[in-house]
Design an enzyme around this catalytic site. Structure first.
Site, short mmCIF file in Angstrom:
data_model
loop_
_atom_site.label_atom_id
_atom_site.label_comp_id
_atom_site.label_asym_id
_atom_site.label_seq_id
_atom_site.Cartn_x
_atom_site.Cartn_y
_atom_site.Cartn_z
N PRO A 52 -43.20 0.85 29.53
CA PRO A 52 -43.18 0.30 28.17
C PRO A 52 -41.98 -0.63 27.98
O PRO A 52 -40.88 -0.34 28.46
CB PRO A 52 -43.06 1.54 27.29
CG PRO A 52 -42.48 2.58 28.15
CD PRO A 52 -42.94 2.28 29.55
N MET A 53 -42.22 -1.75 27.31
CA MET A 53 -41.15 -2.69 27.01
C MET A 53 -41.17 -2.98 25.51
O MET A 53 -42.24 -3.26 24.96
CB MET A 53 -41.31 -3.97 27.81
CG MET A 53 -41.15 -3.75 29.30
SD MET A 53 -41.23 -5.27 30.25
CE MET A 53 -42.94 -5.72 30.02
N VAL A 54 -40.03 -2.90 24.88
CA VAL A 54 -39.93 -3.12 23.44
C VAL A 54 -40.51 -4.48 23.07
O VAL A 54 -40.11 -5.51 23.63
CB VAL A 54 -38.47 -3.00 22.97
CG1 VAL A 54 -38.35 -3.33 21.48
CG2 VAL A 54 -37.93 -1.61 23.26
N GLN A 104 -46.94 5.16 23.75
CA GLN A 104 -45.61 5.74 23.56
C GLN A 104 -45.23 5.79 22.09
O GLN A 104 -45.35 4.80 21.37
CB GLN A 104 -44.56 4.93 24.32
CG GLN A 104 -43.18 5.59 24.25
CD GLN A 104 -42.13 4.79 24.96
OE1 GLN A 104 -41.67 3.79 24.44
NE2 GLN A 104 -41.75 5.25 26.14
N CYS A 133 -34.63 6.43 24.71
CA CYS A 133 -34.54 4.98 24.81
C CYS A 133 -33.19 4.48 24.32
O CYS A 133 -32.81 4.72 23.18
CB CYS A 133 -35.66 4.34 23.98
SG CYS A 133 -35.62 2.54 24.02
#
Length: 156
Positions: A52-54, A104, A133
Site C-alpha cells: 500500500p502507498m499513501v 487497508q 505507518c
C-alpha cells in the site's frame, strides 16, 4: 498487561484480542476462514506484491502494476472512521480483474474497523489493519500508529 510489539512500538494484547473476538463473532455461521499457507495458496500463492502507498494505490495504478506482473495488490490506507461515517465505498473501487486484493484500514475503534471491513468484504480477499505507518498522514489524528507512540493512552 501483556503487549504485542512491532519493532519498538507496542500495543496492549487486549486491544488486538478484542478486535479479533469481534471479527470472529461477526463471521459466525460463515464458511471457515483459511489461515497461513492455506490462505496464501487459495489466492494463487502470490510472490509479486504491490504494497500500500499513501494516495497512490487506487484502482488505475493497481491495474497498471498487474499488467506488469503484480500478483497481489493493496489499496491505499483508508481511515475506518471516515470510511464508515461518509459511506466512502465510492472512494474504494475494484473490478473482478483486481484480485487478489487486500484493503487497508487504520483506526482506533474495533467496532468501526469491523464496520469498515464489512463494507468491502465482498470485494477483496483480506483486510489489512495498519498498526505502524510512519507516514505523516497516519499521524494526523488518533489512528492506529499514533496510539503505538502513546503507551499511556487507552485505545479501547
Amino acid at each position: 498487561q501483556r503487549q504485542m510489539c512491532i519493532r519498538d512500538r507496542c500495543v496492549p494484547q487486549s486491544v488486538l484480542s478484542t478486535l479479533l473476538r469481534r471479527t470472529m463473532a461477526a463471521g459466525e455461521g460463515a464458511a471457515a476462514k483459511l489461515h497461513g499457507f492455506e490462505f496464501w495458496r487459495s489466492i494463487g500463492s502470490p510472490t509479486k506484491i504491490v504494497a500500500p502507498m499513501v494516495d497512490q494505490s487506487e484502482l488505475t495504478f493497481r491495474m497498471l502494476t498487474r499488467q506488469h506482473g503484480a500478483e497481489l495488490c493493496y489499496t491505499p490506507m483508508y481511515n475506518s472512521k471516515v470510511f464508515v461515517q461518509t459511506q466512502s465505498i465510492g472512494e474504494f473501487t475494484s473490478v473482478p480483474e483486481d484480485r487478489p486484493l487486500f484493503v487497508q484500514f487504520c483506526g482506533n475503534d474495533p467496532d468501526t474497523l469491523l464496520a469498515a471491513a464489512q463494507m468491502v468484504e465482498d470485494q477483496c480477499d483480506a483486510i489489512d489493519i495498519n498498526l505502524g505507518c510512519p507516514q505523516g498522514i497516519a499521524r494526523t489524528g488518533p489512528v492506529s500508529y499514533t496510539h503505538l507512540t502513546l503507551p499511556t493512552k487507552r485505545i479501547v
